[in-house]
Design a protein around this motif. Sequence first.
Motif, mmCIF file in Angstrom:
data_model
loop_
_atom_site.group_PDB
_atom_site.id
_atom_site.type_symbol
_atom_site.label_atom_id
_atom_site.label_comp_id
_atom_site.label_asym_id
_atom_site.label_seq_id
_atom_site.Cartn_x
_atom_site.Cartn_y
_atom_site.Cartn_z
ATOM 1 N N ILE A 172 0.853 -1.195 0.000
ATOM 2 C CA ILE A 172 0.000 0.000 0.000
ATOM 3 C C ILE A 172 0.884 1.238 0.000
ATOM 4 C CG2 ILE A 172 -1.873 1.225 1.162
ATOM 5 C CD1 ILE A 172 -2.544 -1.349 2.646
ATOM 6 N N TYR A 173 0.562 2.179 -0.866
ATOM 7 C CA TYR A 173 1.282 3.448 -0.863
ATOM 8 C C TYR A 173 0.670 4.327 0.225
ATOM 9 C CZ TYR A 173 4.525 6.760 -2.886
ATOM 10 O OH TYR A 173 5.597 7.607 -3.074
ATOM 11 N N PHE A 187 -2.504 5.160 6.333
ATOM 12 C CA PHE A 187 -3.745 5.848 6.004
ATOM 13 C C PHE A 187 -4.823 4.862 5.575
ATOM 14 C CE2 PHE A 187 -6.584 7.756 2.829
ATOM 15 C CZ PHE A 187 -7.152 8.774 3.582
ATOM 16 N N ASP A 188 -4.516 4.005 4.596
ATOM 17 C CA ASP A 188 -5.536 3.091 4.063
ATOM 18 C C ASP A 188 -5.989 2.067 5.105
ATOM 19 O OD1 ASP A 188 -5.842 3.511 0.906
ATOM 20 O OD2 ASP A 188 -3.777 3.914 1.460
ATOM 21 N N ILE A 189 -5.042 1.558 5.885
ATOM 22 C CA ILE A 189 -5.430 0.606 6.936
ATOM 23 C C ILE A 189 -6.294 1.308 7.969
ATOM 24 C CG2 ILE A 189 -4.565 -0.832 8.819
ATOM 25 C CD1 ILE A 189 -2.102 -1.396 7.078
ATOM 26 N N GLY A 190 -5.940 2.549 8.294
ATOM 27 C CA GLY A 190 -6.755 3.314 9.231
ATOM 28 C C GLY A 190 -8.163 3.527 8.718
ATOM 29 N N MET A 191 -8.308 3.786 7.423
ATOM 30 C CA MET A 191 -9.626 3.990 6.825
ATOM 31 C C MET A 191 -10.449 2.696 6.848
ATOM 32 S SD MET A 191 -10.139 7.140 5.950
ATOM 33 C CE MET A 191 -9.363 7.435 7.546
ATOM 34 N N ILE A 192 -9.802 1.572 6.557
ATOM 35 C CA ILE A 192 -10.511 0.285 6.574
ATOM 36 C C ILE A 192 -10.973 -0.023 7.989
ATOM 37 C CG2 ILE A 192 -10.233 -2.203 6.250
ATOM 38 C CD1 ILE A 192 -8.288 -1.552 3.950
ATOM 39 N N ARG A 193 -10.080 0.176 8.949
ATOM 40 C CA ARG A 193 -10.444 -0.076 10.346
ATOM 41 C C ARG A 193 -11.589 0.852 10.783
ATOM 42 N NH1 ARG A 193 -7.343 -2.175 14.488
ATOM 43 N NH2 ARG A 193 -5.451 -1.962 13.207
ATOM 44 N N SER A 194 -11.500 2.131 10.422
ATOM 45 C CA SER A 194 -12.519 3.107 10.804
ATOM 46 C C SER A 194 -13.878 2.755 10.214
ATOM 47 C CB SER A 194 -12.088 4.502 10.347
ATOM 48 O OG SER A 194 -13.112 5.445 10.540
ATOM 49 N N ASN A 195 -13.884 2.340 8.936
ATOM 50 C CA ASN A 195 -15.148 1.986 8.295
ATOM 51 C C ASN A 195 -15.777 0.747 8.929
ATOM 52 O OD1 ASN A 195 -15.838 3.353 5.229
ATOM 53 N ND2 ASN A 195 -13.934 3.914 6.226
ATOM 54 N N VAL A 218 4.665 1.093 0.721
ATOM 55 C CA VAL A 218 5.486 1.374 -0.466
ATOM 56 C C VAL A 218 6.006 2.809 -0.415
ATOM 57 C CG1 VAL A 218 5.530 1.401 -2.995
ATOM 58 C CG2 VAL A 218 4.127 -0.290 -1.790
ATOM 59 N N MET A 219 5.224 3.715 0.148
ATOM 60 C CA MET A 219 5.651 5.111 0.244
ATOM 61 C C MET A 219 6.917 5.240 1.094
ATOM 62 S SD MET A 219 3.505 8.489 1.466
ATOM 63 C CE MET A 219 3.380 7.965 3.189
ATOM 64 N N GLN A 220 6.943 4.566 2.232
ATOM 65 C CA GLN A 220 8.121 4.591 3.097
ATOM 66 C C GLN A 220 9.312 3.964 2.395
ATOM 67 O OE1 GLN A 220 8.612 5.959 6.060
ATOM 68 N NE2 GLN A 220 10.654 5.142 6.422
ATOM 69 N N THR A 221 9.069 2.840 1.720
ATOM 70 C CA THR A 221 10.160 2.153 1.020
ATOM 71 C C THR A 221 10.708 3.008 -0.106
ATOM 72 O OG1 THR A 221 9.015 0.056 1.505
ATOM 73 C CG2 THR A 221 10.817 -0.018 -0.082
ATOM 74 N N TYR A 222 9.832 3.718 -0.823
ATOM 75 C CA TYR A 222 10.296 4.571 -1.910
ATOM 76 C C TYR A 222 11.105 5.751 -1.363
ATOM 77 C CZ TYR A 222 10.404 7.545 -6.024
ATOM 78 O OH TYR A 222 10.833 8.330 -7.060
ATOM 79 N N ALA A 223 10.649 6.341 -0.266
ATOM 80 C CA ALA A 223 11.389 7.450 0.350
ATOM 81 C C ALA A 223 12.780 6.996 0.766
ATOM 82 C CB ALA A 223 10.620 7.993 1.549
ATOM 83 N N ILE A 240 -2.399 0.709 -10.038
ATOM 84 C CA ILE A 240 -1.593 0.461 -11.241
ATOM 85 C C ILE A 240 -0.337 1.323 -11.233
ATOM 86 C CG2 ILE A 240 -1.562 0.684 -13.756
ATOM 87 C CD1 ILE A 240 -4.533 -0.098 -13.738
ATOM 88 N N ALA A 241 -0.497 2.585 -10.821
ATOM 89 C CA ALA A 241 0.673 3.466 -10.730
ATOM 90 C C ALA A 241 1.692 2.908 -9.745
ATOM 91 C CB ALA A 241 0.235 4.863 -10.297
ATOM 92 N N CYS A 242 1.219 2.375 -8.638
ATOM 93 C CA CYS A 242 2.102 1.793 -7.626
ATOM 94 C C CYS A 242 2.821 0.570 -8.193
ATOM 95 C CB CYS A 242 1.281 1.413 -6.392
ATOM 96 S SG CYS A 242 2.265 0.782 -5.021
ATOM 97 N N SER A 243 2.090 -0.285 -8.904
ATOM 98 C CA SER A 243 2.689 -1.473 -9.507
ATOM 99 C C SER A 243 3.758 -1.088 -10.523
ATOM 100 C CB SER A 243 1.603 -2.319 -10.183
ATOM 101 O OG SER A 243 2.174 -3.410 -10.882
ATOM 102 N N ARG A 244 3.468 -0.113 -11.361
ATOM 103 C CA ARG A 244 4.427 0.303 -12.388
ATOM 104 C C ARG A 244 5.646 0.996 -11.784
ATOM 105 N NH1 ARG A 244 0.498 2.104 -17.503
ATOM 106 N NH2 ARG A 244 -0.592 0.099 -17.582
ATOM 107 N N LEU A 245 5.424 1.681 -10.670
ATOM 108 C CA LEU A 245 6.543 2.293 -9.957
ATOM 109 C C LEU A 245 7.506 1.209 -9.477
ATOM 110 C CD1 LEU A 245 7.734 4.917 -8.557
ATOM 111 C CD2 LEU A 245 6.406 4.229 -6.548
ATOM 112 N N ILE A 246 6.962 0.164 -8.895
ATOM 113 C CA ILE A 246 7.785 -0.948 -8.396
ATOM 114 C C ILE A 246 8.561 -1.592 -9.539
ATOM 115 C CG2 ILE A 246 7.697 -3.251 -7.357
ATOM 116 C CD1 ILE A 246 5.168 -2.226 -5.810
#
Length: 306
Positions: free
Chosen positions: A206-207, A211-219, A235-240, A282-288
Amino acid sequence: MERIRGGWVNVPEHLKCKTDLKEMGLKPTGEAKAEVWNSHIWVKLYDINETAPRKPATEKQLAAIEKARAAQLAARTCSRCGEIIPKKESLFQGMCNYCRESLFIKETSENALELFRSWVHDKSKYLILDTETTGLDYDSEIVDIAVIDLDENILLESLVKPVCPIPEVATIIHGITNKMVENAPSWPEIWPQIKQILSAGKIILIYNDSFDIGMIRSNCERHNLPFTAFESICVMQTYAEYVGNYSRYRRDFTWISLADAAYEEDIRLIGIGSHRAKSDCIACSRLIHRIVAERGVEVESVKNTS
């Protein structure tokens, strides 16, 4: 013993400190006559009339002094950059703070690249997830969710009808309107399908996973649905870490948006669509894949020659 206040301007001409006497080629033969405050300590003063000439240092003494000075200098010299620092205590394992951080950034970048390569090499173990929401706070709702594999096969793509209307400011970002989600499934309706995918033993990439896990948990909490934790990697942390986007002030790697990362890596998304969950997956996959394609062979060749 007299204490002279007000600084060196008030010290009589015949009183000198040991440093002054040494520069004059003299050494005290009597006791200190007074003290002067030099802004942080009291310095002892000696009468110039109670001194004797200093004996010139022998060659052996000069060599010993030079050796000691060289040792002190070496103890304050960074082994990596050669910079001389004020205090030897600031060196750790022979390196200054800047070099230690530089080496840490370099090693972290190499480890991040290895992580990218492992995702592509064992891509059957991983899935990519993304969501779009009504906002950025914990009480926001998911209005779009997608899950794909690293070959860009879509396992899940769905709009989600929120309880509260989508704010206009959110629509401006992802383009999802209230009319678009009018007939979409609610979170309780789509959650079983999402849960089945997330509990299938895959590692979810997950990029910005917090955030996304927090949103899933919140919902899930909003609808009194049990949330089961799943294994994920940000993925965001790994890219940084990979690009070395490190803040020396914060002493941490700072995040880079997916849009900026895609731009920097020249990821083209023509025909995929706007800023939606599927397009971001898809953008995340292509970035990888782009990172591994550009650097993977290089790393392998370096390993083989080392």
